[in-house]
Scaffold this motif. Structure first.
Motif, PDB file in Angstrom:
ATOM      1  N   UNK B  58       0.800  -1.228   0.000  1.00 35.56           N
ATOM      2  CA  UNK B  58       0.000   0.000   0.000  1.00 35.56           C
ATOM      3  C   UNK B  58       0.831   1.275   0.000  1.00 35.56           C
ATOM      4  N   UNK B  59       2.090   1.188   0.401  1.00 34.06           N
ATOM      5  CA  UNK B  59       2.929   2.377   0.425  1.00 34.06           C
ATOM      6  C   UNK B  59       3.782   2.571  -0.810  1.00 34.06           C
ATOM      7  N   UNK B  60       3.723   1.620  -1.703  1.00 36.89           N
ATOM      8  CA  UNK B  60       4.574   1.690  -2.898  1.00 36.89           C
ATOM      9  C   UNK B  60       3.995   2.666  -3.920  1.00 36.89           C
ATOM     10  N   UNK B  61       4.816   3.553  -4.450  1.00 36.01           N
ATOM     11  CA  UNK B  61       4.360   4.347  -5.589  1.00 36.01           C
ATOM     12  C   UNK B  61       3.904   3.395  -6.699  1.00 36.01           C
ATOM     13  N   UNK B  62       2.812   3.756  -7.378  1.00 39.10           N
ATOM     14  CA  UNK B  62       2.216   2.816  -8.330  1.00 39.10           C
ATOM     15  C   UNK B  62       3.046   2.636  -9.582  1.00 39.10           C
ATOM     16  N   UNK B  63       3.840   3.604  -9.883  1.00 38.53           N
ATOM     17  CA  UNK B  63       4.667   3.489 -11.079  1.00 38.53           C
ATOM     18  C   UNK B  63       6.133   3.452 -10.681  1.00 38.53           C
ATOM     19  N   UNK B  64       6.896   2.735 -11.450  1.00 33.03           N
ATOM     20  CA  UNK B  64       8.358   2.693 -11.391  1.00 33.03           C
ATOM     21  C   UNK B  64       8.923   1.884 -10.231  1.00 33.03           C
ATOM     22  N   UNK B  65       8.170   1.618  -9.178  1.00 36.57           N
ATOM     23  CA  UNK B  65       8.677   0.880  -8.020  1.00 36.57           C
ATOM     24  C   UNK B  65       8.161  -0.553  -8.044  1.00 36.57           C
ATOM     25  N   UNK B  66       9.051  -1.490  -7.773  1.00 41.32           N
ATOM     26  CA  UNK B  66       8.636  -2.878  -7.632  1.00 41.32           C
ATOM     27  C   UNK B  66       9.539  -3.559  -6.624  1.00 41.32           C
ATOM     28  N   UNK B  67       9.009  -4.579  -5.973  1.00 41.82           N
ATOM     29  CA  UNK B  67       9.786  -5.334  -5.000  1.00 41.82           C
ATOM     30  C   UNK B  67       9.544  -6.814  -5.208  1.00 41.82           C
ATOM     31  N   UNK B  68      10.585  -7.595  -4.951  1.00 42.02           N
ATOM     32  CA  UNK B  68      10.484  -9.044  -5.071  1.00 42.02           C
ATOM     33  C   UNK B  68      11.174  -9.693  -3.880  1.00 42.02           C
ATOM     34  N   UNK B  69      10.787 -10.933  -3.636  1.00 38.74           N
ATOM     35  CA  UNK B  69      11.504 -11.744  -2.655  1.00 38.74           C
ATOM     36  C   UNK B  69      11.602 -13.146  -3.239  1.00 38.74           C
ATOM     37  N   UNK B  70      12.596 -13.388  -4.061  1.00 39.03           N
ATOM     38  CA  UNK B  70      12.692 -14.662  -4.771  1.00 39.03           C
ATOM     39  C   UNK B  70      13.045 -15.847  -3.886  1.00 39.03           C
ATOM     40  N   UNK B  71      13.678 -15.590  -2.760  1.00 41.38           N
ATOM     41  CA  UNK B  71      13.957 -16.678  -1.808  1.00 41.38           C
ATOM     42  C   UNK B  71      14.000 -16.100  -0.403  1.00 41.38           C
ATOM     43  N   UNK B  72      14.103 -16.956   0.589  1.00 38.45           N
ATOM     44  CA  UNK B  72      13.995 -16.481   1.979  1.00 38.45           C
ATOM     45  C   UNK B  72      15.199 -15.694   2.442  1.00 38.45           C
ATOM     46  N   UNK B  73      16.247 -15.648   1.622  1.00 37.56           N
ATOM     47  CA  UNK B  73      17.462 -14.986   2.080  1.00 37.56           C
ATOM     48  C   UNK B  73      17.680 -13.615   1.455  1.00 37.56           C
ATOM     49  N   UNK B  74      16.819 -13.191   0.530  1.00 37.00           N
ATOM     50  CA  UNK B  74      16.987 -11.829   0.064  1.00 37.00           C
ATOM     51  C   UNK B  74      15.748 -11.275  -0.611  1.00 37.00           C
ATOM     52  N   UNK B  75      15.674  -9.950  -0.551  1.00 34.17           N
ATOM     53  CA  UNK B  75      14.604  -9.203  -1.198  1.00 34.17           C
ATOM     54  C   UNK B  75      15.234  -8.046  -1.963  1.00 34.17           C
ATOM     55  N   UNK B  76      14.596  -7.646  -3.035  1.00 33.16           N
ATOM     56  CA  UNK B  76      15.088  -6.508  -3.810  1.00 33.16           C
ATOM     57  C   UNK B  76      13.991  -5.473  -3.990  1.00 33.16           C
TER      58      UNK B  76
END
Lengths: 111, 111
Positions: B58-76
């Motif tokens: 809910x706090x992410x700007x709708x454009x240009x920002x994205x986040x992932x967590x492909x495994x339990x040891x890191x997020x981008x």
């Protein structure tokens, strides 16, 4: 809207004295955390409270969920206590919840 | 326990470039949170993952920002086409249910 109102915004203390910081919440909060942000910008955990009072050395914190406020008391202030103090509250009943931060209190401890 | 690790600690990008920020949570913590700190807005929630699944953005700007967590040891956290107003300290926190622990942050400067 603003859910966490923190005061004062700035505070100067002489070494050995004490004071209290306060956060008022505009909605019911489940728990509160207090942090100190040091000169390098790191957020250091001070307290986590779901209710009641906790004490750690020269610091003491109280969370009153019914009256929607929390306080952080500092006694016998030392130079290394200087920094910015933040309260942050969890609004939801879930065990995992985003934190809503106050605007911070900039504390300066002077000799 | 090394705490939450964030890399890089500082990043300077030109306007319109992409920036990717990395976070390694504390081992055993199942939730990862992203926040942003600016002088004007203070500390703001962006998004969080639980057991690698996105729960609240809910706090992410709708454009240009994205986040992932492909495994339990890191997020981008990825910001495309960076703008000067994206300049901030981006903080990652992890939790295993209640208290959140913060990393040192990545200071992003967009020229």
């Amino acid at each position: 809207g603003d859910q966490v109102e923190q005061s004062p915004s700035a505070l100067s203390l002489h070494e050995g004295t004490g004071s209290a910081l306060r956060c008022n919440f505009t909605t019911t909060m489940r728990a509160v955390q207090w942090f100190q942000q040091n000169s390098r910008g790191s957020l250091i955990n001070l307290f986590y409270l779901a209710s009641g009072t906790k004490e750690n050395g020269r610091l003491k914190s109280t969370f009153n969920s019914k009256e929607s406020y929390s306080t952080l008391h500092i006694r016998d202030a030392q130079l290394e206590d200087s920094g910015t103090y933040f309260c942050a509250a969890e609004a939801t009943a879930s065990s995992f919840s985003k934190l809503v931060f106050g605007q911070g209190t900039s504390l300066s401890v002077v000799p | 326990n090394a705490g939450v690790i964030q890399t890089p600690r500082h990043k300077v990008t030109g306007k319109g470039q992409e920036a990717t920020l990395w976070c390694e949570p504390i081992s055993g913590h199942s939730a990862v949170f992203w926040y942003r700190q600016t002088i004007v807005q203070g500390l703001e929630f962006l998004t969080y993952f639980r057991n690698q699944a996105p729960i609240d953005d809910s706090g992410m700007p709708k454009e240009r920002f994205s986040a992932q967590m492909p495994n339990q040891s890191h997020s981008t956290l990825k910001i495309q086409s960076t703008q000067p107003q994206d300049s901030a300290v981006y903080l990652c926190a992890s939790s295993r249910g209640y208290e959140q622990y913060f990393g040192p942050g990545t200071r992003l400067t967009v020229l």
